[in-house]
Design an enzyme around this catalytic site. Structure first.
Site, PDB file in Angstrom:
ATOM      1  N   SER A 157      46.871  27.624  15.329  1.00  0.00           N
ATOM      2  CA  SER A 157      45.472  27.269  15.576  1.00  0.00           C
ATOM      3  C   SER A 157      45.420  25.992  16.419  1.00  0.00           C
ATOM      4  CB  SER A 157      44.771  27.015  14.237  1.00  0.00           C
ATOM      5  OG  SER A 157      45.347  25.868  13.617  1.00  0.00           O
ATOM      6  N   ASP A 191      45.500  31.081  17.892  1.00  0.00           N
ATOM      7  CA  ASP A 191      44.467  31.529  16.945  1.00  0.00           C
ATOM      8  C   ASP A 191      43.208  30.673  17.134  1.00  0.00           C
ATOM      9  OD1 ASP A 191      43.444  32.927  14.714  1.00  0.00           O
ATOM     10  OD2 ASP A 191      44.141  31.382  13.317  1.00  0.00           O
ATOM     11  N   HIS A 192      42.066  31.307  17.201  1.00  0.00           N
ATOM     12  CA  HIS A 192      40.778  30.606  17.317  1.00  0.00           C
ATOM     13  C   HIS A 192      40.758  29.528  18.402  1.00  0.00           C
ATOM     14  CE1 HIS A 192      38.839  32.535  13.905  1.00  0.00           C
ATOM     15  NE2 HIS A 192      39.971  32.397  13.251  1.00  0.00           N
ATOM     16  N   ASP A 251      37.680  32.232  20.928  1.00  0.00           N
ATOM     17  CA  ASP A 251      36.660  32.366  19.884  1.00  0.00           C
ATOM     18  C   ASP A 251      35.426  31.580  20.302  1.00  0.00           C
ATOM     19  OD1 ASP A 251      35.002  32.306  17.742  1.00  0.00           O
ATOM     20  OD2 ASP A 251      36.423  31.384  16.355  1.00  0.00           O
ATOM     21  N   HIS A 297      40.088  38.983  10.521  1.00  0.00           N
ATOM     22  CA  HIS A 297      40.363  37.589  10.131  1.00  0.00           C
ATOM     23  C   HIS A 297      40.014  37.428   8.653  1.00  0.00           C
ATOM     24  CE1 HIS A 297      40.967  35.376  14.022  1.00  0.00           C
ATOM     25  NE2 HIS A 297      40.755  36.617  14.424  1.00  0.00           N
ATOM     26  N   GLY A 298      40.433  36.290   8.105  1.00  0.00           N
ATOM     27  CA  GLY A 298      40.080  35.997   6.714  1.00  0.00           C
ATOM     28  C   GLY A 298      40.586  37.060   5.772  1.00  0.00           C
ATOM     29  N   SER A 308      43.347  37.116   3.752  1.00  0.00           N
ATOM     30  CA  SER A 308      44.208  36.782   2.604  1.00  0.00           C
ATOM     31  C   SER A 308      43.653  37.350   1.299  1.00  0.00           C
ATOM     32  CB  SER A 308      44.345  35.260   2.461  1.00  0.00           C
ATOM     33  OG  SER A 308      45.298  34.765   3.379  1.00  0.00           O
ATOM     34  N   ASP A 341      46.541  33.208   6.570  1.00  0.00           N
ATOM     35  CA  ASP A 341      46.932  31.801   6.506  1.00  0.00           C
ATOM     36  C   ASP A 341      46.871  31.292   5.061  1.00  0.00           C
ATOM     37  OD1 ASP A 341      47.536  29.192   6.981  1.00  0.00           O
ATOM     38  OD2 ASP A 341      45.789  28.721   8.193  1.00  0.00           O
TER      39      ASP A 341
HETATM   40  P1  13P Z   1      42.696  33.543   5.593  1.00  0.00           P
HETATM   41  O1  13P Z   1      42.036  32.224   5.369  1.00  0.00           O
HETATM   42  O2  13P Z   1      42.087  34.611   4.803  1.00  0.00           O
HETATM   43  O3  13P Z   1      44.175  33.490   5.407  1.00  0.00           O
HETATM   44  O4  13P Z   1      42.441  33.942   7.139  1.00  0.00           O
HETATM   45  C1  13P Z   1      43.236  33.385   8.158  1.00  0.00           C
HETATM   46  C2  13P Z   1      42.697  33.638   9.518  1.00  0.00           C
HETATM   47  O5  13P Z   1      41.790  34.415   9.730  1.00  0.00           O
HETATM   48  C3  13P Z   1      43.314  32.897  10.624  1.00  0.00           C
HETATM   49  O6  13P Z   1      42.695  33.152  11.840  1.00  0.00           O
HETATM   50  O1  G3H Z   2      41.233  30.514  10.833  1.00  0.00           O
HETATM   51  C1  G3H Z   2      41.660  29.461  10.452  1.00  0.00           C
HETATM   52  C2  G3H Z   2      43.094  29.338  10.132  1.00  0.00           C
HETATM   53  O2  G3H Z   2      43.287  29.444   8.744  1.00  0.00           O
HETATM   54  C3  G3H Z   2      43.638  28.074  10.707  1.00  0.00           C
HETATM   55  O3  G3H Z   2      43.165  26.974  10.009  1.00  0.00           O
HETATM   56  O4  G3H Z   2      42.304  25.456  11.779  1.00  0.00           O
HETATM   57  O5  G3H Z   2      42.996  24.583   9.521  1.00  0.00           O
HETATM   58  O6  G3H Z   2      44.712  25.365  11.152  1.00  0.00           O
HETATM   59  P1  G3H Z   2      43.300  25.498  10.659  1.00  0.00           P
HETATM   60 ZN    ZN Z   3      40.610  33.505  11.668  1.00  0.00          ZN
END
Ligand code: 13P
Ligand code: G3H
Ligand code: ZN
Length: 307
Positions: free
Chosen positions: A49, A80-81, A102, A208-209, A211, A253
């Protein structure tokens, strides 16, 4: 080997499985992810990220990931993002094979124009582009259909967005959210909406998200002193339903953070006089690897090395 995001996702789409995308911030997380991929013979996205880049530096991260990618599995090095063009440009310069733009927080037209810009930048270097449409956050049951439409990805808008931007994959909002507090009562994704989106666009979709907020890791962390009340993640069944519905990349993550935390806490509690980080991070790595291997089985990417 380091490969483009597009090729890995195309194979996943044809094979009807998804590839895990794991956030890395340091060597221990990276080694847990790559060792799991090798053991499971699975392709993998290794993603950083903007926060990871600020924390560890893109020079360190990109070089470490390139070393990891010498492993005999397909590795996509992914941003990522990416919210600022500065990070997207940096990632492309440092050899990332995939970037996420993003701009979902901007207006629809601004999201389109900045994503178009990134597609133009990236295509010159054969880098694939993930874009995002909708807000990745939880939606409560009592929210009206109109409100849901304002938050979650709209199928018709997705079709227009993909046609106008030319992005390679699309992160959709179907009720997941980032972090450890995804739902108040029980996990619930809008799998019907995913089906409607799938019927309008043919590119690989991204969740995403994703977990689970591993109950095992939460329990271990709490047994050794963590205070983590009211956390709730996705059910494995719904993540699998999303993969069946066209999701080809699944972002994880939070489960790695929990595993890291559980491992460090357990080790130090059991070895209170240990001060060597190489020792007290070893169990953290073992737990993270266990998480990643479990996801590869769940998503169906295990043993897809040659597919
Ligand atoms: P989680 O917080 O669910 O692990 O999602 C991670 C994510 O989407 C990173 O881009
Ligand atoms: O989508 C978010 C990821 O979990 C990355 O998180 O921006 O704290 O590294 P971060
Ligand atoms: Zn994400």
């Amino acid at each position: 080997m380091l490969v483009s995001g597009k090729s890995v996702l195309q194979k996943a789409q044809e094979g009807r499985y998804a590839v895990g995308a794991f956030n890395v911030n340091n060597l221990e997380i990276l080694r847990a992810v790559i060792e799991a991929a090798v053991e499971k013979k699975s392709p993998v996205f290794i993603q950083t990220s903007e926060g990871a880049i600020d924390y560890a530096g893109i020079e360190y991260l990109s070089r470490m990931i390139k070393v990891a990618a010498k492993a005999p599995v397909s590795v996509v090095m992914h941003l990522d993002h990416g919210k600022k063009l500065k990070y997207v440009r940096q990632a492309i310069r440092h050899g990332y094979t995939s970037v996420m733009m993003d701009a979902s927080h901007l207006s629809y037209e601004d999201n389109i124009s900045i994503t178009q810009k990134v597609v133009a930048l990236a295509s010159k270097k054969w880098v694939s582009v993930e874009a995002e449409l909708g807000m990745i956050k939880g939606v409560e049951d009592k929210v009206s259909v109109d409100e849901k439409d304002a938050i979650l990805t709209h199928p018709d808008q997705a079709a227009d967005f993909v046609a106008r931007t030319g992005c390679d994959s699309l992160a959709v909002a179907i009720g997941t959210s980032h972090g450890a507090f995804k739902f108040k009562q029980s996990p619930k994704l809008d799998i019907d909406r995913l089906g409607q989106i799938r019927s309008k666009v043919s590119l690989p979709l991204v969740l995403h998200g994703a977990s689970a907020v591993s109950p095992k890791m939460v329990e271990i962390a709490c047994r050794y002193g963590a205070v983590l009340p009211d956390m709730m993640g996705n059910s494995d069944e719904e993540v699998v339903a999303a993969v069946r519905g066209g999701v080809c990349k699944v972002n994880i993550d939070t489960d790695l953070r929990l595993a890291f935390c559980a491992g460090v806490r357990e080790y130090l509690a059991q070895h209170p006089s240990e001060i060597d980080p190489r020792k007290f991070m070893s169990l953290a790595k073992t737990y993270m690897k266990e998480i990643v291997m479990g996801k590869m089985d769940l998503l169906g990417s295990a043993n897809k090395i040659n597919n």
